[in-house]
Design an enzyme around this catalytic site. Structure first.
Site, PDB file in Angstrom:
ATOM      1  N   ASP A   1      -1.191   5.723  -8.707  1.00  0.00           N
ATOM      2  CA  ASP A   1      -1.762   4.624  -7.925  1.00  0.00           C
ATOM      3  C   ASP A   1      -1.772   3.320  -8.700  1.00  0.00           C
ATOM      4  O   ASP A   1      -2.474   3.187  -9.699  1.00  0.00           O
ATOM      5  CB  ASP A   1      -3.183   4.975  -7.474  1.00  0.00           C
TER       6      ASP A   1
ATOM      7  N   ASP B   1       0.845  -1.191   0.000  1.00  0.00           N
ATOM      8  CA  ASP B   1       0.000   0.000   0.000  1.00  0.00           C
ATOM      9  C   ASP B   1       0.882   1.243   0.000  1.00  0.00           C
ATOM     10  O   ASP B   1       1.605   1.494   0.963  1.00  0.00           O
ATOM     11  CB  ASP B   1      -0.899  -0.010   1.245  1.00  0.00           C
TER      12      ASP B   1
END
Ligand SMILES: *[C@@H]1O[C@H](CO)[C@@H](O)[C@H](O)[C@H]1NC(C)=O
Ligand SMILES: *[C@@H]1O[C@H](CO)[C@@H](O)[C@H](O)[C@H]1NC(C)=O
Ligand SMILES: *[C@@H]1O[C@H](CO)[C@@H](O)[C@H](O)[C@H]1NC(C)=O
Ligand SMILES: *[C@@H]1O[C@H](CO)[C@@H](O)[C@H](O)[C@H]1NC(C)=O
Ligand SMILES: *[C@@H]1O[C@H](CO)[C@@H](O)[C@H](O)[C@H]1NC(C)=O
Length: 449
Positions: A335, A120
């Site tokens: 992302d 993450d």
């Protein structure tokens, strides 16, 4: 008291760095959006980085199918954030079709136990679920462990003991929560053993897992982490007990250069990550390379709580497709968990109009669709004057077909009022180097593969 004072000072430093914005050239591009703040970090390490290839300090990323909406993609997090903030907008219809479940898992060692964790880049803590954890629903009612969707939980304890009087409490952008003790253990990742790293064990969670990973390795820009004084679920910034996250310890212990590099593969088939080195992939095109400043996008107006979720962000020079160039400046989040490019509506429309035949917006999907055999435009993202072309195969999703019209989804969607996202459609065409030591993002093109 001492701790509160230290945290006040930390908060002031944080505010001071936010104010740098006002003096910075990017100011115009960083106009405020509801519930969003930007921060230009101060580089901690000012010497130029040598971006060498590493033969040992890299590992494979495994693509895992997430839940229906890949709740930790930036697009889904912005969607739930915007629903809570008046005036938010762009990310209403993030469906399983548009998110495709690209979560990346990696194998690491917790002391000597192999564990799979979710990579993450938006959060900073590293944690593992305990074998006997409590899975709860949104209201805190305990439900069967399977409902939280973790891989095998950790049966051991902290190698060097728990930290008394502290705990970890993390609220992810979409309401997911983990809570539990903090302590120290050795963590080995990509053949690098970090001694006595502060980590957390989750003993209580509200989580939508992928049934594979048993925790998270957070690589967000190192600012504040989520440990707090007390043993209840306090998470006021006054109680924060910040600590260096895993990658910061790796760097400060002198184990690696202060950057990591991610190369993801087409079709969500996986990828590679290197720590302090570039992972050895073929087809890097060093003649197409550019370096730009890192900006941090925080999902709050208030800098005091901005450690909750943050995104690595850049401001590209613009976009070029076929004969057209658009040089409007917008911050764009990087992302790997988001599939598409989410652009300002006029730009998304103009690029989708350049497909032959032109693509049309289908609101149920929050995406544009065109004929499956359409000709995609020759599109590039311009970063510091360098054009990073996107392979046309990434601009039409041949396996995402709207059953009503028979049309295929394109790789470019609209992000409404923003913030905008450069997802996998871009990142599978360029290796992304997160040079946190110098607060720079570097990109190296990948020849068509
Ligand atoms: C990590 O080290 C082990 C032996 O210590 C070696 O077998 C393995 O290939 C190394 N991994 C990488 C990615 O080099
Ligand atoms: C979970 O961790 C917290 C913080 O360390 C602790 O106070 C609590 O007793 C633990 N709960 C369970 C069920 O283990
Ligand atoms: C995880 O497994 C459960 C059954 O235990 C299933 O209901 C759920 O859909 C699975 N989730 C994913 C993301 O595969
Ligand atoms: C994977 O990518 C290739 C292009 O490299 C494309 O031709 C193929 O259709 C893709 N496969 C799937 C299942 O999307
Ligand atoms: C999202 O879908 C709803 C219907 O489910 C529709 O009313 C709305 O206009 C869509 N939003 C966008 C941005 O397309």
């Amino acid at each position: 008291m001492m701790r509160s004072l230290l945290n006040l000072l930390a908060a002031e430093a944080f505010l001071a760095s936010t104010l740098i914005l006002a003096r910075h050239d990017f100011h115009d591009a960083l106009s405020p959006l509801p519930g969003i703040s930007y921060k230009i970090p101060e580089p901690g390490h000012r010497s130029p980085t040598n971006y060498k290839v590493t033969k040992t300090n890299f590992l494979r990323l495994h693509a895992v199918k997430g839940d229906g909406t890949n709740s930790r993609s930036a697009a889904a997090i912005l969607g739930s954030h915007q629903r809570a903030v008046p005036g938010g907008g762009g990310y209403q219809n993030i469906t399983s079709a548009t998110s495709l479940g690209t979560q990346y898992a990696m194998d690491i060692l917790l002391q000597d136990t192999p564990m799979q964790v979710y990579l993450d880049t938006g959060s900073s803590d590293t944690w593992f679920v305990q074998r006997d954890f409590l899975c709860t629903d949104y209201g805190g009612v305990v439900i069967p462990q399977e409902a939280c969707g973790f891989g095998p939980g950790y049966a051991g304890d902290f190698q060097y003991g728990a930290i008394p009087g502290q705990h970890c409490f993390i609220l992810y952008g979409d309401g997911e929560m983990i809570y539990g003790p903090v302590g120290y253990s050795d963590i080995t990742v990509a053949n690098i053993t970090v001694k006595r790293q502060e980590i957390a064990f989750a003993n209580t969670t509200y989580w939508y897992g992928n049934n594979v990973t048993s925790g998270v390795l957070g690589l967000a820009y190192p600012s504040l982490t989520n440990a707090y004084l007390g043993t209840g679920m306090e998470h006021d910034w006054l109680d924060a007990a910040s600590y260096p996250p895993l990658f910061s310890t790796m760097v400060s212990d002198g184990l690696v250069q202060p950057f990591f590099a991610i190369a993801i593969s087409r079709n969500s088939s996986g990828g590679l990550i290197g720590f302090g080195g570039i992972p050895p992939i073929s087809g890097l095109d060093y003649s197409t390379a550019a370096t730009t400043d890192i900006i941090i996008t925080n999902l709050v107006d208030n800098p005091f709580t901005s450690w909750e979720y943050s995104f690595y962000t850049i401001i590209p020079d613009g976009f070029v497709w076929d004969g057209t160039t658009n040089t409007d400046k917008y911050p764009m989040i990087m992302d790997t968990g988001t599939t598409l490019l989410y652009l300002p509506p006029p730009l998304a429309e103009a690029i989708n109009n350049a497909f032959r035949p032109a693509a049309v917006w289908i609101w149920q999907y929050g995406a544009f669709f065109t004929a499956c055999n359409a000709k995609a435009p020759n599109l590039a993202v311009i970063i510091k004057g360098v054009k990073f072309f996107i392979n046309p195969v990434d601009l039409i999703y041949k396996d995402i077909v709207d059953p009503l019209t028979g049309l295929c989804m394109t790789g470019i969607s609209s992000g409404g009022a923003g913030p905008y996202i450069l997802g996998d459609v871009f990142l599978q065409n360029a290796m992304a180097i997160f040079d946190v030591g110098n607060s720079k993002m570097r990109f190296i093109g990948r020849s068509y593969y």
